[in-house]
Design a protein around this motif. Structure first.
Motif, PDB file in Angstrom:
ATOM      1  N   TRP A 322       0.830  -1.110   0.033  1.00 56.12           N
ATOM      2  CA  TRP A 322      -0.108  -0.060  -0.005  1.00 56.12           C
ATOM      3  C   TRP A 322       0.917   1.160  -0.004  1.00 56.12           C
ATOM      4  CZ3 TRP A 322      -4.626  -1.118   4.000  1.00 56.12           C
ATOM      5  CH2 TRP A 322      -5.418  -1.955   3.378  1.00 56.12           C
ATOM      6  N   HIS A 323       0.461   2.298  -0.516  1.00 58.68           N
ATOM      7  CA  HIS A 323       1.112   3.193  -0.990  1.00 58.68           C
ATOM      8  C   HIS A 323       1.579   4.174   0.595  1.00 58.68           C
ATOM      9  CE1 HIS A 323       2.968   7.194  -2.389  1.00 58.68           C
ATOM     10  NE2 HIS A 323       2.718   6.816  -3.795  1.00 58.68           N
ATOM     11  N   GLU A 324       2.838   4.198   0.795  1.00 59.13           N
ATOM     12  CA  GLU A 324       3.162   4.744   2.133  1.00 59.13           C
ATOM     13  C   GLU A 324       2.795   6.097   2.375  1.00 59.13           C
ATOM     14  OE1 GLU A 324       7.352   4.092   3.302  1.00 59.13           O
ATOM     15  OE2 GLU A 324       7.142   1.995   2.680  1.00 59.13           O
ATOM     16  N   GLY A 325       2.676   6.908   1.232  1.00 59.03           N
ATOM     17  CA  GLY A 325       2.337   8.353   1.147  1.00 59.03           C
ATOM     18  C   GLY A 325       1.001   8.779   1.508  1.00 59.03           C
ATOM     19  N   VAL A 326       0.120   7.535   1.408  1.00 56.60           N
ATOM     20  CA  VAL A 326      -1.263   8.017   1.587  1.00 56.60           C
ATOM     21  C   VAL A 326      -2.141   7.220   2.923  1.00 56.60           C
ATOM     22  CG1 VAL A 326      -1.824   8.880  -0.756  1.00 56.60           C
ATOM     23  CG2 VAL A 326      -2.130   6.591  -0.016  1.00 56.60           C
ATOM     24  N   ILE A 327      -1.161   6.395   3.567  1.00 55.36           N
ATOM     25  CA  ILE A 327      -1.797   5.760   4.529  1.00 55.36           C
ATOM     26  C   ILE A 327      -2.167   6.549   5.919  1.00 55.36           C
ATOM     27  CG2 ILE A 327      -0.555   3.519   4.000  1.00 55.36           C
ATOM     28  CD1 ILE A 327       1.303   3.886   6.269  1.00 55.36           C
ATOM     29  N   GLY A 328      -1.679   7.611   6.149  1.00 55.16           N
ATOM     30  CA  GLY A 328      -1.874   8.612   6.994  1.00 55.16           C
ATOM     31  C   GLY A 328      -3.274   9.108   6.937  1.00 55.16           C
ATOM     32  N   ILE A 329      -3.422   9.535   5.633  1.00 58.56           N
ATOM     33  CA  ILE A 329      -4.814  10.197   5.271  1.00 58.56           C
ATOM     34  C   ILE A 329      -5.738   9.110   5.167  1.00 58.56           C
ATOM     35  CG2 ILE A 329      -5.890  11.633   3.621  1.00 58.56           C
ATOM     36  CD1 ILE A 329      -3.390  12.272   2.178  1.00 58.56           C
ATOM     37  N   VAL A 330      -5.516   8.093   4.932  1.00 60.11           N
ATOM     38  CA  VAL A 330      -6.752   6.952   4.851  1.00 60.11           C
ATOM     39  C   VAL A 330      -6.947   6.641   6.466  1.00 60.11           C
ATOM     40  CG1 VAL A 330      -7.071   4.439   4.377  1.00 60.11           C
ATOM     41  CG2 VAL A 330      -5.925   5.925   2.728  1.00 60.11           C
ATOM     42  N   PHE A 338     -15.508   5.792  11.412  1.00 58.39           N
ATOM     43  CA  PHE A 338     -15.787   4.786  12.388  1.00 58.39           C
ATOM     44  C   PHE A 338     -15.872   5.617  13.610  1.00 58.39           C
ATOM     45  CE2 PHE A 338     -14.638   2.382   8.752  1.00 58.39           C
ATOM     46  CZ  PHE A 338     -15.753   1.593   8.508  1.00 58.39           C
ATOM     47  N   ASN A 339     -15.495   6.759  13.732  1.00 61.37           N
ATOM     48  CA  ASN A 339     -15.255   7.294  15.235  1.00 61.37           C
ATOM     49  C   ASN A 339     -14.521   6.567  16.065  1.00 61.37           C
ATOM     50  OD1 ASN A 339     -15.794   9.660  16.740  1.00 61.37           O
ATOM     51  ND2 ASN A 339     -17.799   8.868  17.537  1.00 61.37           N
ATOM     52  N   LYS A 340     -13.468   6.149  15.658  1.00 64.17           N
ATOM     53  CA  LYS A 340     -12.526   5.047  16.388  1.00 64.17           C
ATOM     54  C   LYS A 340     -11.139   5.525  15.991  1.00 64.17           C
ATOM     55  CE  LYS A 340     -15.815   1.205  16.622  1.00 64.17           C
ATOM     56  NZ  LYS A 340     -15.817  -0.323  16.015  1.00 64.17           N
ATOM     57  N   PRO A 341     -10.191   5.380  16.920  1.00 61.69           N
ATOM     58  CA  PRO A 341      -8.800   5.548  16.664  1.00 61.69           C
ATOM     59  C   PRO A 341      -8.458   4.181  15.597  1.00 61.69           C
ATOM     60  CG  PRO A 341      -8.939   4.388  18.664  1.00 61.69           C
ATOM     61  CD  PRO A 341     -10.286   4.846  18.615  1.00 61.69           C
ATOM     62  N   SER A 342      -7.672   4.735  14.569  1.00 59.97           N
ATOM     63  CA  SER A 342      -7.244   3.862  13.137  1.00 59.97           C
ATOM     64  C   SER A 342      -5.998   3.912  12.977  1.00 59.97           C
ATOM     65  CB  SER A 342      -8.081   4.420  12.221  1.00 59.97           C
ATOM     66  OG  SER A 342      -9.623   4.346  12.469  1.00 59.97           O
ATOM     67  N   ILE A 343      -5.440   2.771  12.479  1.00 59.58           N
ATOM     68  CA  ILE A 343      -4.013   2.358  12.180  1.00 59.58           C
ATOM     69  C   ILE A 343      -4.092   1.730  10.680  1.00 59.58           C
ATOM     70  CG2 ILE A 343      -1.683   1.634  12.667  1.00 59.58           C
ATOM     71  CD1 ILE A 343      -2.475   1.617  15.480  1.00 59.58           C
ATOM     72  N   VAL A 344      -3.296   2.541   9.771  1.00 59.54           N
ATOM     73  CA  VAL A 344      -3.222   1.721   8.495  1.00 59.54           C
ATOM     74  C   VAL A 344      -1.531   1.453   8.258  1.00 59.54           C
ATOM     75  CG1 VAL A 344      -3.789   1.794   5.966  1.00 59.54           C
ATOM     76  CG2 VAL A 344      -5.266   2.945   7.785  1.00 59.54           C
ATOM     77  N   PHE A 345      -1.448   0.139   7.771  1.00 61.62           N
ATOM     78  CA  PHE A 345      -0.203  -0.347   7.642  1.00 61.62           C
ATOM     79  C   PHE A 345       0.039  -0.847   6.090  1.00 61.62           C
ATOM     80  CE2 PHE A 345      -0.465  -1.474  12.156  1.00 61.62           C
ATOM     81  CZ  PHE A 345       0.628  -1.078  12.561  1.00 61.62           C
ATOM     82  N   LYS A 353       4.962  -0.419   7.833  1.00 62.65           N
ATOM     83  CA  LYS A 353       5.023   0.729   8.331  1.00 62.65           C
ATOM     84  C   LYS A 353       3.530   1.327   8.527  1.00 62.65           C
ATOM     85  CE  LYS A 353       9.535   2.516   6.164  1.00 62.65           C
ATOM     86  NZ  LYS A 353       9.995   3.310   5.346  1.00 62.65           N
ATOM     87  N   GLY A 354       3.233   1.789   9.632  1.00 62.49           N
ATOM     88  CA  GLY A 354       1.874   2.221   9.990  1.00 62.49           C
ATOM     89  C   GLY A 354       1.772   3.682  10.150  1.00 62.49           C
ATOM     90  N   SER A 355       0.704   4.111  10.124  1.00 64.16           N
ATOM     91  CA  SER A 355       0.252   5.280  10.633  1.00 64.16           C
ATOM     92  C   SER A 355      -0.971   5.365  11.124  1.00 64.16           C
ATOM     93  CB  SER A 355       0.197   6.587   9.205  1.00 64.16           C
ATOM     94  OG  SER A 355      -0.073   7.714   9.417  1.00 64.16           O
ATOM     95  N   ALA A 356      -1.093   6.039  12.615  1.00 63.72           N
ATOM     96  CA  ALA A 356      -2.097   6.091  13.337  1.00 63.72           C
ATOM     97  C   ALA A 356      -2.712   7.598  13.173  1.00 63.72           C
ATOM     98  CB  ALA A 356      -1.620   5.346  14.658  1.00 63.72           C
ATOM     99  N   ARG A 357      -4.091   7.617  13.717  1.00 63.94           N
ATOM    100  CA  ARG A 357      -4.694   8.898  14.031  1.00 63.94           C
ATOM    101  C   ARG A 357      -5.648   8.512  15.005  1.00 63.94           C
ATOM    102  NH1 ARG A 357      -1.247   9.938  11.101  1.00 63.94           N
ATOM    103  NH2 ARG A 357      -1.124  11.277   9.319  1.00 63.94           N
ATOM    104  N   GLY A 358      -5.743   9.443  15.931  1.00 61.46           N
ATOM    105  CA  GLY A 358      -6.593   9.088  17.042  1.00 61.46           C
ATOM    106  C   GLY A 358      -8.085  10.093  16.681  1.00 61.46           C
TER     107      GLY A 358
END
Length: 528
Positions: A322-330, A338-345, A353-358
């Motif tokens: 998966w494209h590392e440059g957009v996983i944070g936006i996803v 989903f109104n939940k914390p989310s992490i995409v790897f 490599k993962g990006s998390a948003r709270g």
């Protein structure tokens, strides 16, 4: 029961968000000397400038990192100081300072901007090779700091700067302020306010106190700025002036796109443009990259939705290459959806490599600290973080996070943003003016949302290239309201009676300004 509000109550609630603010105007912001190590760093940099020895600068590939680099190099350019700039490439160099970058730069003094607080290996390498490393950063440090010559970070212990939630560009700007004072040079610090406003908003800093004051001043500066880059954006996108939302939805995504999709030096060069013609030439490929980003983002978002398990307490999804440059936006979109914390790897060669948003008050960095036994490395903020993990450990990591998040309340963020139920008749131009008084909206000052019950759908129309958005004309007993539902997850149709949570925005068409609803959630609907 949600309380019904009038305009005066709305004004009072919004004003109360800033009752403890101390820096309500630029003249009240703290002095640079409040930062730990800033005097030591300043004297070392001044020595290098006077001796005309090259200074290494290491930035970051996001908006904050690029702008931090521009702020520092603008000052060095004004002094004709020699420097070597390195903004790491996301795909080739990875994040932050490392020994290879130190070798590549080849200077005896290196300054990091918006990174470095966890660069222990690079700091040790610098020490062993008699290189003075000055770290300027705003990310949360580990219990043990890197062995650097000086560290300027408001989050480190024994730092007296009273505002810890500032971005990397603000730290870099304060370093410039300290250098200006030490060297007694004529340099207008205010000319960087336009850049600071973009960095603060883009890096999702709390829009209270010093940050709010700087952004308000920065938006004004943005609209009077002679910086060719911002002039070119106005011209290209036919903007008479910039508003606060333009930073979030236009300027920041453009500057971010080169670092996400290719190389952040393109955005750096764009912001450093010396003429409108040069800026327009550089803007074209940036717009193209941003369009590519949007397409890739939608593709990964759709793929992520297929992997989400709705009963989980946290969204954790992954995919190969998966494209590392957009996983944070996803991750951000999943968190909102989903109104939940989310992490995409993104998985590549056995590593992810993962990006998390709270969401809400959830501290993503603390969550990672509690589960660090699974990770190879991590860092970031309360609301956003990055990490690396062996892909074979992803399932166990996801299970551990689900247990850690089991006590998170449902509807976590919505309650904080919904001010109350309103009568439709108060939604008018006067309400728009009230809401504008409390801009900019963002972290800790969310755009206020409201509740309306029993509105009838008179017209429903799918819009957008992919028909993923919905335009509705709503009728209540006393009012007809135009509304938009972007990336709708509840399909309503003509004749339905709906309860909605929404925000209000300005809709300007042929000189006529009217309020428009942006639907956040359809709470209930039924056929008339």
């Amino acid at each position: 029961m949600v309380e019904k509000l009038d305009k005066e109550a709305i004004r009072d609630i919004l004003a109360s968000r800033f009752k403890t603010d101390k820096c309500t105007k630029l003249s009240l912001i703290p002095q640079p000397c409040c930062f730990k190590d800033i005097d030591k760093a300043t004297k070392r940099i001044v020595e290098a400038i006077k001796l005309q020895t090259p200074i290494g600068i290491v930035g970051d590939y996001d908006v904050d990192g690029v702008i931090s680099s521009v702020i520092l190099t603008d000052f060095f350019d004004a002094l004709n100081a020699a420097y070597v700039l390195k903004i790491p490439n996301r795909f080739n160099d990875g994040y932050g300072l490392n020994p290879n970058i130190v070798k590549e730069i080849g200077t005896s003094l290196i300054i990091t901007v918006d990174n470095g607080i966890n660069a222990h290996e690079a700091a040790d390498f610098c020490k062993a090779n008699s290189i003075d490393l000055i770290i300027t950063d705003h990310h949360t440090p580990a219990p043990t700091l890197p062995n650097a010559y000086a560290i300027i970070n408001p989050k480190q212990e024994s730092c007296d700067f009273p505002h810890s939630e500032i971005c990397g560009a603000q730290v870099a700007w304060y370093l410039v302020a300290s250098l200006k004072k030490e060297m007694n040079v004529d340099y207008d610090l205010a000319k960087s306010l336009d850049l600071l406003a973009v960095a603060i908003v883009a890096d999702m800093m709390e829009l209270l106190d010093i940050n709010r004051t700087m952004v308000i001043g920065g938006i004004s500066s943005l609209n009077s700025s002679m910086r060719p880059a911002f002039e070119s954006i106005k011209l290209y996108f036919k903007k008479d002036q910039f508003e606060s939302d333009d930073i979030s939805f236009l300027i920041a995504p453009l500057i971010n796109s080169s670092g996400r999709m290719d190389d952040a030096h393109l955005s750096y060069d764009f912001l450093k443009s010396q003429s409108l013609d040069e800026a327009m030439c550089l803007l074209e490929p940036i717009v193209s990259l941003n369009n590519q980003r949007k397409e890739e983002e939608q593709r990964l978002f759709d793929a992520s939705l297929e992997k989400v398990e709705p009963e989980d307490n946290i969204v954790v999804v992954w995919g190969k290459s998966w494209h590392e440059g957009v996983i944070g936006i996803v991750a951000s979109r999943l968190a909102r959806r989903f109104n939940k914390p989310s992490i995409v790897f993104s998985i590549e060669n056995g590593y992810a490599k993962g990006s998390a948003r709270g969401v809400g008050e959830i501290d993503m960095l603390s969550l990672l600290v509690k589960n660090k036994k699974f990770l190879l490395g991590f860092g970031g903020h309360k609301g956003a973080a990055g990490m690396q993990i062996e892909s074979r450990k992803l399932t166990a990591f996801k299970s551990a996070l689900n247990i850690a998040c089991k006590d998170i309340p449902s509807e976590l963020t919505m309650d904080n943003e919904v001010l109350g139920e309103v009568d439709p008749e108060i939604i008018d131009f006067e309400l728009l003016k009230i809401l504008e008084c409390f801009e900019p909206y963002g972290q800790k000052n969310p755009r206020p949302a409201f509740l309306i019950k029993s509105a009838e759908v008179k017209i429903d129309k799918l819009i957008g290239r992919e028909k993923t958005h919905l335009k509705l004309i709503l009728q209540t007993k006393t009012k007809t309201l135009e509304s938009l539902f972007f990336n709708f997850d509840t399909k309503v149709k003509k004749g339905d009676i709906i309860d909605i949570i929404f925000t209000v925005q300005k809709n300007a068409y042929r000189g006529l300004v009217t309020p428009q609803l942006l639907i956040k959630q359809v709470l209930s609907y039924k056929q008339k």
